[in-house]
Design a protein around this motif. Structure first.
Motif, short mmCIF file in Angstrom:
data_model
loop_
_atom_site.label_atom_id
_atom_site.label_comp_id
_atom_site.label_asym_id
_atom_site.label_seq_id
_atom_site.Cartn_x
_atom_site.Cartn_y
_atom_site.Cartn_z
N HIS A 1 2.75 4.57 -0.71
CA HIS A 1 3.19 4.09 -2.02
C HIS A 1 4.62 3.56 -1.95
O HIS A 1 5.43 4.02 -1.14
CB HIS A 1 3.12 5.23 -3.05
N ALA A 2 4.92 2.60 -2.81
CA ALA A 2 6.27 2.03 -2.86
C ALA A 2 7.25 3.08 -3.37
O ALA A 2 7.01 3.71 -4.40
CB ALA A 2 6.30 0.81 -3.77
N VAL B 1 -0.79 -5.45 0.07
CA VAL B 1 0.01 -6.40 -0.71
C VAL B 1 0.33 -7.61 0.15
O VAL B 1 0.12 -7.59 1.37
CB VAL B 1 1.32 -5.74 -1.21
N ASP C 1 4.63 -10.48 -3.88
CA ASP C 1 4.06 -9.59 -4.91
C ASP C 1 5.16 -8.74 -5.54
O ASP C 1 6.08 -8.26 -4.85
CB ASP C 1 3.00 -8.66 -4.32
N VAL D 1 5.89 -5.22 -7.10
CA VAL D 1 5.28 -3.89 -7.07
C VAL D 1 6.11 -2.93 -7.90
O VAL D 1 7.32 -3.12 -8.08
CB VAL D 1 5.16 -3.37 -5.62
N GLU D 2 5.44 -1.91 -8.42
CA GLU D 2 6.11 -0.90 -9.21
C GLU D 2 6.31 0.36 -8.36
O GLU D 2 5.66 0.55 -7.33
CB GLU D 2 5.27 -0.55 -10.44
N GLN E 1 3.42 2.42 -6.56
CA GLN E 1 2.22 1.60 -6.41
C GLN E 1 1.69 1.67 -4.97
O GLN E 1 2.45 1.71 -4.00
CB GLN E 1 2.53 0.14 -6.76
N ILE F 1 0.50 0.40 -1.56
CA ILE F 1 0.83 -0.84 -0.85
C ILE F 1 0.18 -0.93 0.53
O ILE F 1 0.04 -2.02 1.07
CB ILE F 1 2.36 -1.00 -0.69
#
Length: 296
Positions: A188-189, A228, A232, A234-235, A238, A240
């Motif tokens: 995840h980001a 991704v 893009d 991204v939050e 999120q 990835i």
């Protein structure tokens, strides 16, 4: 002769004194003037009292804004705001307005006080607008920090700093954290931003890089797959990519980096902020010891 006599009589009548007011009329006139004067003084005193109260509230607002800024730490990091704080800390001088009962004030003095208060209100408005701007900017910067744990496996197989490289056997700088996790584990980001790399890179294997603004980027390496693409948005949190062992790696894990203007930073400086003590990266590494294999 008759016309001359009439003209002389008219001139004489114009020069003669006007009839004076009677004593009763003078008394009535004097009483009316006294009442009007007392009414004006009463209203001036009432207005002056209100102006004094508003002046005191303005001074209290100055002190409150200074305390709010100090609690927020603005005075220590923003020089332009510090100058405003120092000015706000100086009490306003009230030359004409006092709180003593029975005091009288002039219309000129009240006018000066009202002008001063109007200027102070403008300064207060500008000051609060500046404080709001600084705090909003700071909130945005803090929100962009990579504080979200990139994988749900806090166990560290390798920390940030100098170490013996498990592939080359030489001592080298490890510029990130290695999280040991099974292949396919979601990545995840750590914070919101723009994807600047989503490709296979030498050494890193399948790599995702996210720019969070102001020169701050995070990298997620050795992925088995990437979810991704470049460009893009991204939050934070999120999905990835997925954990893998691509590139120069000796086992399935996530290699996570945080860089500022190209220079590597210890990711634990950010991740540890939002973790409970028992979930800290440092605690996880201490708990597991050195049983795990060293990976890049």
């Amino acid at each position: 002769m008759g016309a001359s006599a009439l003209a002389g009589a008219w001139v004489q009548s114009q020069r003669s004194p006007q009839p004076a007011l009677s004593a009763d009329q003078e008394k009535i006139f004097s009483e009316q003037m006294s009442r009007d004067s007392a009414y004006v003084r009463q209203n001036m005193n009432l207005l002056a009292s209100k102006v004094g109260e508003l002046k005191a509230r303005l001074i209290a607002m100055d002190g409150l804004s200074k305390r709010v800024a100090e609690v927020a730490g603005v005075s220590y990091t923003d020089p332009e705001v510090q100058a405003s704080l120092e000015q706000a800390a100086m009490p306003a001088v009230m030359d004409d307005i006092t709180a003593e009962p029975g005091a009288s004030w002039s219309a000129e003095g009240l006018g000066r006080e009202l002008d001063t208060m109007a200027q102070q209100l403008v300064e207060q408005k500008d000051w609060f607008a500046m404080l709001d701007l600084v705090l909003t900017k700071r909130t945005g910067v803090e929100a962009s920090l990579p504080t979200y744990m990139p994988v749900n496996y806090p166990y560290l197989s390798s920390s940030f700093g100098w170490r013996r490289n498990p592939v080359t056997g030489r001592h080298s700088m490890h510029e990130g954290l290695d999280f040991a996790a099974p292949k396919g584990t979601p990545i995840h980001a750590a914070s919101g931003g723009v994807v600047t790399q989503a490709r296979y890179a030498p050494g890193y294997g399948k790599l995702v890089e996210i720019s969070h603004g102001n020169g701050l980027v995070t990298r997620y390496a050795h992925a088995s797959s990437i979810a991704v693409k470049v460009g893009d948005l991204v939050e934070k949190g999120q999905f990835i990519a997925r954990v893998g062992s691509t590139g120069r790696s000796t086992g399935s894990h996530l290699h996570f980096e945080v860089r500022m203007a190209g220079h590597p930073l210890d990711p634990t400086l950010f991740l540890a902020r939002q973790q409970d003590p028992e979930q800290l990266v440092a605690d996880a590494s201490e708990a597991t010891g050195t049983v795990a294999p060293q990976v890049r």
